[in-house]
Design an enzyme around this catalytic site. Structure first.
Site, mmCIF file in Angstrom:
data_model
loop_
_atom_site.group_PDB
_atom_site.id
_atom_site.type_symbol
_atom_site.label_atom_id
_atom_site.label_comp_id
_atom_site.label_asym_id
_atom_site.label_seq_id
_atom_site.Cartn_x
_atom_site.Cartn_y
_atom_site.Cartn_z
ATOM 1 N N HIS A 1 9.063 -26.286 0.726
ATOM 2 C CA HIS A 1 8.328 -27.392 -0.059
ATOM 3 C C HIS A 1 7.293 -26.995 -0.847
ATOM 4 C CE1 HIS A 1 10.637 -30.411 2.481
ATOM 5 N NE2 HIS A 1 10.803 -29.404 3.335
ATOM 6 N N LYS B 1 -13.883 0.793 -3.036
ATOM 7 C CA LYS B 1 -14.765 1.160 -1.999
ATOM 8 C C LYS B 1 -15.919 1.699 -2.322
ATOM 9 C CE LYS B 1 -11.608 1.893 2.145
ATOM 10 N NZ LYS B 1 -11.148 2.556 3.073
ATOM 11 N N GLU C 1 0.769 -1.087 0.071
ATOM 12 C CA GLU C 1 0.140 0.013 0.221
ATOM 13 C C GLU C 1 0.774 1.280 0.104
ATOM 14 O OE1 GLU C 1 -4.284 -0.851 1.898
ATOM 15 O OE2 GLU C 1 -2.825 0.479 3.089
HETATM 16 O O1 PA5 Z 1 -3.263 1.316 6.013
HETATM 17 C C1 PA5 Z 1 -4.634 1.643 5.903
HETATM 18 O O2 PA5 Z 1 -4.740 2.882 6.062
HETATM 19 C C2 PA5 Z 1 -5.578 0.673 5.658
HETATM 20 O O3 PA5 Z 1 -5.187 -0.468 5.546
HETATM 21 C C3 PA5 Z 1 -6.755 1.049 6.746
HETATM 22 O O4 PA5 Z 1 -6.254 0.655 7.924
HETATM 23 C C4 PA5 Z 1 -7.877 0.029 6.501
HETATM 24 O O5 PA5 Z 1 -8.544 0.415 5.509
HETATM 25 C C5 PA5 Z 1 -8.727 0.131 7.546
HETATM 26 O O6 PA5 Z 1 -9.297 1.515 7.761
HETATM 27 P P1 PA5 Z 1 -9.946 2.293 9.023
HETATM 28 O O7 PA5 Z 1 -8.833 1.901 10.080
HETATM 29 O O8 PA5 Z 1 -10.480 3.544 8.624
HETATM 30 O O9 PA5 Z 1 -11.113 1.280 9.332
#
Ligand code: PA5
Length: 462
Positions: free
Chosen positions: A323, A436, A294
């Site tokens: 393996h 989303k 990310e």
């Molecule tokens: O790293 C990030 O920003 C995302 O993985 C969020 O943690 C994830 O989408 C969850 O978001 P939130 O904490 O707003 O529910």
């Protein structure tokens, strides 16, 4: 301190075509790296830079509140149920899996020193949610709902199910079984928490989900199951101090960031495998995969150019995946850099009894499983070098709070430095938004009517 060995990415070991001249590269990038490190440390306190995670080890107030709340509820609950997804769950899973006794939830209360079991629901599979809720006694369960935005569909839908059940069982008293970790001011969960009167903890400003493990997001669940918070905090602080060193020769996060960057951009190795030789560290790889993917997978650089860059992270587990994946890593495309994590001292020493004399297995008798797992790590690394494949080895003296915290913090800093080398925004995730929005449209959220129409046109029948 944890150690990093990068000898096996050097061209002296794996040849010029695949290897780097480490001494030359470290010297060529000396100034750039020093500049990046001092710049990150200068920017970290400025609002909007998303670098507050670099200060989490020093957040005495949160550390105090977390410990205080954990001591208040000690002995009152049999289970902790964490609801969260992505950055709100992966760090918690990685650290509890690493630091709690193996098979924690199967141990008796005495074996757990009276501490609760812990469960993470980080997906929305109706069968696993139903399954877990059918075995948990919710009256004896403390629910920690974690979402920074306060409106993540997966987490909030789980929470709506659990809150409804809790309220049916406990009436108004259900509130004592809920603790919310969310933004300090904004978001729907914050509003609900205030209306309903839940105990709350804060995901600090300028800390993104994937960098939040050492905020209350992780620290609260850790304290609730009795992990030593001070040990974890000392690990972060000592590593932070070490990584403030602007000299690349002394800074392991900078070394690994640069090596990965050069392996990708100069040698075409844009796959990064994380392979701990420790089952307890298995979920560190899941956490790393999110952190690396990310943070570094971006289509624009900081100057607005289309770049579509980002090394792909892969999780593996030693010795299990020898393996499964090693055939590909040795003989398939030479497009990976493999990070071994090695544990020098396991908590237990497990002897293999010499009960068989067959030539094929007799040699194992009298040795230990400890020797075997590290021998496998060493031999796999050497075999990969024979095939001219680059490997890094990160060594932890042991799997404890101090070392695991160091490892995670080191990987966070490594990611931030890599982002600067790629000249991208490490801390946003615009690529997650489109799907989303489509989900909101499909589920009928107000304001997403237009997206719903676009979707109708694009979707084919399943
Ligand atoms: O790293 C990030 O920003 C995302 O993985 C969020 O943690 C994830 O989408 C969850 O978001 P939130 O904490 O707003 O529910």
């Amino acid at each position: 301190m944890i150690r990093l060995n990068c000898k096996n990415v050097d061209e002296m070991v794996i040849g010029k075509e695949n290897g780097l001249n480490i001494a030359e590269e470290f010297s060529a990038y000396k100034e750039t790296i020093a500049q990046i490190i001092s710049d990150l440390n200068k920017r970290k306190d400025k609002p909007g830079q998303w670098l507050q995670w670099m200060n989490l080890g020093y957040n005495e107030e949160t550390i105090w509140y977390v410990k205080e709340f954990a001591s208040q509820v000690k002995g009152k609950f049999e289970n902790i149920l964490v609801l969260g997804i992505g950055g709100s769950a992966l760090g918690g899973i990685a650290v509890t899996e690493a630091l709690l006794k193996p098979y924690w939830n199967l141990l008796s209360k005495e074996q757990r020193n009276g501490m609760p079991r812990i469960f993470f629901l980080d997906n929305i599979d109706p069968d696993t949610i139903t399954g877990l809720l059918s075995i948990l006694d919710l009256k004896k369960t403390l629910v920690n709902v974690i979402t920074k935005s306060g409106s993540t569909a997966e987490t909030m839908s789980q929470f709506m199910i659990v809150k409804d059940l809790l309220e049916k069982e406990l009436g108004d008293d259900y509130r004592k079984n809920v603790v919310a970790t969310t933004d300090k001011k904004t978001g729907i969960l914050r509003q609900i928490a205030e209306q309903e009167g839940y105990k709350t903890f804060v995901v600090p400003d300028d800390v993104g989900g994937r960098f939040s493990v050492f905020s209350a997001v992780g620290l609260l669940p850790f304290a609730l199951v009795g992990l030593d918070i001070d040990d974890i905090i000392n690990g972060i602080k000592d590593m932070d101090l070490a990584l403030k060193n602007t000299d690349i020769n002394e800074n392991i996060a900078a070394q690994n960031a640069l090596i990965h960057y050069l392996m990708d951009t100069k040698k075409g190795k844009n796959l990064s495998v994380m392979m701990p030789y420790s089952s307890r560290l298995k979920y560190v790889s899941d956490w790393y995969v999110q952190l690396w993917a990310e943070s570094l997978g971006k289509n624009k650089d900081n100057n607005g150019n289309d770049v579509h860059i980002g090394p792909t992270p892969i999780k593996a587990l030693g010795a299990t995946d020898q393996h499964s994946q090693i055939q590909l890593y040795n003989e398939g495309p030479n497009d990976k850099i493999i990070n071994f994590i090695r544990v020098a001292n396991f908590d237990n020493n497990l002897e293999i009894p010499g009960i068989f004399e067959y030539t094929g297995i007799g040699y194992l008798g009298g040795k230990s499983i400890n020797q075997l797992i590290n021998a496998e790590a060493d031999s796999t690394r050497v075999a990969l070098s024979d095939y001219n494949r680059p490997t890094i080895t990160i060594t932890l003296d042991k799997v404890d709070g101090y070392n695991v915290a160091q490892l995670l913090y080191m990987l966070e800093v490594q990611t931030a430095i890599a982002g600067e080398l790629y000249n991208i925004n490490t801390f946003n995730q615009p690529g997650v938004e489109q799907a989303k929005n489509y989900t909101y449209a499909l589920m009928g959220r107000a304001g997403y009517e237009e997206s719903a129409q676009v979707l109708q046109g694009k979707m084919t029948a399943v």
